[in-house]
Design a protein around this motif. Structure first.
Motif: not given
Length: 198
Positions: A20-32, A185-190
């Motif tokens: 979504s244009p309102e979300m950005v990927r922050v936490w990668d799979r390794v961190v999660r 869980i998703t890796g995404r934040k606003r």
């Protein structure tokens, strides 16, 4: 002619384009994966400390291995996973805590200064707990009172830190209207707003 395989960077960019244009990927799979596997290791070790020595030991070894992996990823990993992104000077952490008390703290896309400090302290406490637990299994330190005391204190201290961590996550989620558990869980934040800190 077959298409070339996407690189991890290309796959990540393609996945980001679908967000979504309102979300950005922050936490990668390794961190999660690290985060939730470490939670599982800690809970398992805590619950088996008096009931299953073998499981308790293996949970501790798993936690130690995870901490070692996170230290490497904190240097070589993706931008928001790197220590250089979230480990800040103690004065910065103190200023953030004072702003938090007055309700004027900034929202951070990655870890805020207090959260970054908590990551470092939790990693150190987990490493100390695993180290003292391992020492208790060696011929040299088996049955040595100060090692047993150090292990017990570090394990109980770690539990207190985990409770503070959960409280901090709940507070930040409430204050910034953002579910940080879901983000881990998703890796995404606003995405960042003008007053936020990326």
């Amino acid at each position: 002619m077959p298409k070339p395989a996407k690189t991890d960077l290309g796959a990540s960019a393609a996945a980001d384009a679908q967000l979504s244009p309102e979300m950005v990927r922050v936490w990668d799979r390794v961190v999660r994966s690290f985060h939730w596997t470490l939670v599982l290791s800690f809970v398992t070790a805590w619950l088996t400390s008096h009931s299953s020595e073998n499981i308790h030991h293996w949970a501790g070894y798993a936690a130690a291995g995870l901490v070692a992996m996170r230290l490497v990823w904190g240097v070589l990993g993706t931008p928001y996973s790197r220590f250089s992104q979230f480990v800040r000077h103690p004065a910065t952490v103190l200023r953030y805590l004072l702003a938090l008390l007055s309700g004027r703290e900034a929202r951070y896309i990655g870890h805020n200064p207090a959260g970054g400090a908590m990551v470092v302290v939790l990693l150190a406490a987990m490493a100390l707990t695993a180290l003292t637990g391992w020492l208790m299994t060696t011929d040299t330190y088996f049955g040595v009172a100060w090692v047993e005391t150090a292990h017990s204190l570090s394990a109980h201290g770690l539990l207190v830190l985990v409770l503070f961590h959960i409280g901090g996550v709940a507070l930040a989620s409430f204050r910034h209207r953002e579910n940080l558990v879901r983000a881990m869980i998703t890796g995404r934040k606003r995405k960042a707003e003008p007053a936020d800190i990326a």
